[in-house]
Scaffold this active site. Sequence first.
Site, PDB file in Angstrom:
ATOM      1  N   TYR A   1      93.994  -3.247  88.028  1.00 18.15           N
ATOM      2  CA  TYR A   1      95.425  -3.160  88.373  1.00 18.15           C
ATOM      3  C   TYR A   1      95.699  -1.910  89.215  1.00 18.15           C
ATOM      4  O   TYR A   1      96.402  -1.973  90.237  1.00 18.15           O
ATOM      5  CB  TYR A   1      96.223  -3.129  87.069  1.00 18.15           C
ATOM      6  CG  TYR A   1      97.722  -3.132  87.210  1.00 18.15           C
ATOM      7  CD1 TYR A   1      98.438  -4.323  87.308  1.00 18.15           C
ATOM      8  CD2 TYR A   1      98.445  -1.939  87.203  1.00 18.15           C
ATOM      9  CE1 TYR A   1      99.830  -4.323  87.408  1.00 18.15           C
ATOM     10  CE2 TYR A   1      99.829  -1.934  87.307  1.00 18.15           C
ATOM     11  CZ  TYR A   1     100.515  -3.119  87.401  1.00 18.15           C
ATOM     12  OH  TYR A   1     101.888  -3.112  87.505  1.00 18.15           O
TER      13      TYR A   1
ATOM     14  N   LYS B   1      97.100  -2.013  93.010  1.00 17.81           N
ATOM     15  CA  LYS B   1      98.412  -1.416  93.291  1.00 17.81           C
ATOM     16  C   LYS B   1      98.288  -0.248  94.276  1.00 17.81           C
ATOM     17  O   LYS B   1      99.200  -0.013  95.081  1.00 17.81           O
ATOM     18  CB  LYS B   1      99.085  -0.970  91.994  1.00 17.81           C
ATOM     19  CG  LYS B   1      99.511  -2.136  91.091  1.00 17.81           C
ATOM     20  CD  LYS B   1     100.612  -2.960  91.726  1.00 17.81           C
ATOM     21  CE  LYS B   1     101.166  -4.033  90.820  1.00 17.81           C
ATOM     22  NZ  LYS B   1     102.230  -4.817  91.479  1.00 17.81           N
TER      23      LYS B   1
HETATM   24  N1  LIG Z   1     107.297  -4.085  83.885  1.00 18.02           N
HETATM   25  C1  LIG Z   1     106.919  -2.848  84.246  1.00 18.02           C
HETATM   26  O1  LIG Z   1     107.123  -1.879  83.490  1.00 18.02           O
HETATM   27  C2  LIG Z   1     106.293  -2.615  85.588  1.00 18.02           C
HETATM   28  C3  LIG Z   1     105.937  -1.311  85.939  1.00 18.02           C
HETATM   29  C4  LIG Z   1     105.378  -1.067  87.182  1.00 18.02           C
HETATM   30  C5  LIG Z   1     105.176  -2.107  88.077  1.00 18.02           C
HETATM   31  N2  LIG Z   1     105.508  -3.373  87.715  1.00 18.02           N
HETATM   32  C6  LIG Z   1     105.295  -4.445  88.703  1.00 18.02           C
HETATM   33  O2  LIG Z   1     106.524  -5.123  88.915  1.00 18.02           O
HETATM   34  C7  LIG Z   1     106.264  -6.487  89.225  1.00 18.02           C
HETATM   35  C8  LIG Z   1     107.051  -7.376  88.254  1.00 18.02           C
HETATM   36  O3  LIG Z   1     106.628  -7.088  86.935  1.00 18.02           O
HETATM   37  P1  LIG Z   1     107.350  -7.733  85.650  1.00 18.02           P
HETATM   38  O4  LIG Z   1     107.063  -6.845  84.506  1.00 18.02           O
HETATM   39  O5  LIG Z   1     108.751  -8.064  85.977  1.00 18.02           O
HETATM   40  O6  LIG Z   1     106.484  -9.064  85.483  1.00 18.02           O
HETATM   41  P2  LIG Z   1     106.760 -10.390  84.601  1.00 18.02           P
HETATM   42  O7  LIG Z   1     107.983 -10.214  83.761  1.00 18.02           O
HETATM   43  O8  LIG Z   1     105.466 -10.705  83.942  1.00 18.02           O
HETATM   44  O9  LIG Z   1     107.090 -11.500  85.715  1.00 18.02           O
HETATM   45  C9  LIG Z   1     106.113 -11.768  86.663  1.00 18.02           C
HETATM   46  C10 LIG Z   1     106.642 -12.760  87.663  1.00 18.02           C
HETATM   47  O10 LIG Z   1     105.607 -12.958  88.632  1.00 18.02           O
HETATM   48  C11 LIG Z   1     105.283 -14.324  88.699  1.00 18.02           C
HETATM   49  N3  LIG Z   1     103.883 -14.490  89.043  1.00 18.02           N
HETATM   50  C12 LIG Z   1     102.780 -14.042  88.369  1.00 18.02           C
HETATM   51  N4  LIG Z   1     101.661 -14.423  89.019  1.00 18.02           N
HETATM   52  C13 LIG Z   1     102.075 -15.114  90.126  1.00 18.02           C
HETATM   53  C14 LIG Z   1     101.407 -15.798  91.166  1.00 18.02           C
HETATM   54  N5  LIG Z   1     100.061 -15.834  91.261  1.00 18.02           N
HETATM   55  N6  LIG Z   1     102.154 -16.418  92.110  1.00 18.02           N
HETATM   56  C15 LIG Z   1     103.512 -16.410  92.069  1.00 18.02           C
HETATM   57  N7  LIG Z   1     104.192 -15.779  91.103  1.00 18.02           N
HETATM   58  C16 LIG Z   1     103.485 -15.149  90.127  1.00 18.02           C
HETATM   59  C17 LIG Z   1     105.654 -14.903  87.342  1.00 18.02           C
HETATM   60  O11 LIG Z   1     105.839 -16.315  87.434  1.00 18.02           O
HETATM   61  P3  LIG Z   1     105.921 -17.235  86.092  1.00 18.02           P
HETATM   62  O12 LIG Z   1     107.304 -16.969  85.536  1.00 18.02           O
HETATM   63  O13 LIG Z   1     105.742 -18.616  86.590  1.00 18.02           O
HETATM   64  O14 LIG Z   1     104.835 -16.753  85.189  1.00 18.02           O
HETATM   65  C18 LIG Z   1     106.931 -14.124  87.067  1.00 18.02           C
HETATM   66  O15 LIG Z   1     108.025 -14.706  87.759  1.00 18.02           O
HETATM   67  C19 LIG Z   1     104.759  -6.666  89.127  1.00 18.02           C
HETATM   68  O16 LIG Z   1     104.186  -6.562  90.400  1.00 18.02           O
HETATM   69  C20 LIG Z   1     104.325  -5.513  88.244  1.00 18.02           C
HETATM   70  O17 LIG Z   1     102.983  -5.161  88.488  1.00 18.02           O
HETATM   71  C21 LIG Z   1     106.055  -3.649  86.491  1.00 18.02           C
END
Ligand SMILES: NC(=O)c1ccc[n+]([C@@H]2O[C@H](COP(=O)([O-])OP(=O)(O)OC[C@H]3O[C@@H](n4cnc5c(N)ncnc54)[C@H](OP(=O)(O)O)[C@@H]3O)[C@@H](O)[C@H]2O)c1
Length: 240
Positions: A147, A151
């Site tokens: 990851y 990133k």
């Molecule tokens: N949450 C945090 O604290 C955090 C911190 C730093 C960075 N981030 C980054 O922020 C972004 C969003 O994170 P999140 O926590 O909101 O994630 P999440 O709640 O797990 O949601 C992920 C979303 O991405 C979609 N997805 C996953 N794999 C995919 C693929 N191959 N093709 C198309 N769509 C895909 C999922 O679709 P489905 O609904 O169909 O599964 C879902 O809509 C990510 O890039 C993550 O690395 C998050």
Amino acid sequence: MSKIALVTGGSRGIGAAISVALKEAGYTVAANYAGNDEAAAKFTAETGIKTYKWSVADYDACAAGIAQVEADLGPVSVLVNNAGITRDAMFHRMTRQQWQEVMDTNLNGLFNMTHPLWTGMRDRKFGRVINISSINGQKGQAGQANYSAAKAGDLGFTKALAQEGARAGITVNAICPGYIGTEMVMAVPEKVRESIIAQIPVGRLGEATEIARCVVFLASDDAGFITGSTISANGGQFVV
Ligand SMILES: NC(=O)c1ccc[n+]([C@@H]2O[C@H](COP(=O)([O-])OP(=O)(O)OC[C@H]3O[C@@H](n4cnc5c(N)ncnc54)[C@H](OP(=O)(O)O)[C@@H]3O)[C@@H](O)[C@H]2O)c1
């Protein structure tokens, strides 16, 4: 100029907040997702935002999905590469599959989504590409060699593409969220969550809407002179 925005992973978590904020800012939004049909249907019912299913890890599916979005809504001027996954393991236990899946979605997904849209943005002399990276791409994180590498790669992609897009009116920027109170983070045991919060100087988790507001700003005309930049939105947890 068209006000069509495409948000990958735009039906849940941070992406859902981004889709809604862009809609509120006047964009027509298409939210892509991978497979969770139930969440996508609920999201559309609640927000009126159309959802489109394909994997950002599949180049041909991205090209076809983008063509469908543009046929339905018009040319995409704002792309938010938000879709991301984790497959955490300490490196000595990490499998090639865990490595590859994260690379395919979190790094190759940016190529797969941006490449089919790039020529149109160049021709129209306007575009906004906003990549959601992570604090762990900046500082590294044990258990996340895959990851963190992907990133960090997103940030290199952002900086290089910003230089190519500048003369064509396309800005390319990244946002590095810290720990955000999404379902995933809220689902960890309270003790673990407390230990995470203890590392955040502002003393709380971030909110998805706080990342969404950064996206709306970077998409706006007000941000026209900002390109190749990274916004760290992490409550002071890691200062670059
Ligand atoms: N949450 C945090 O604290 C955090 C911190 C730093 C960075 N981030 C980054 O922020 C972004 C969003 O994170 P999140 O926590 O909101 O994630 P999440 O709640 O797990 O949601 C992920 C979303 O991405 C979609 N997805 C996953 N794999 C995919 C693929 N191959 N093709 C198309 N769509 C895909 C999922 O679709 P489905 O609904 O169909 O599964 C879902 O809509 C990510 O890039 C993550 O690395 C998050």
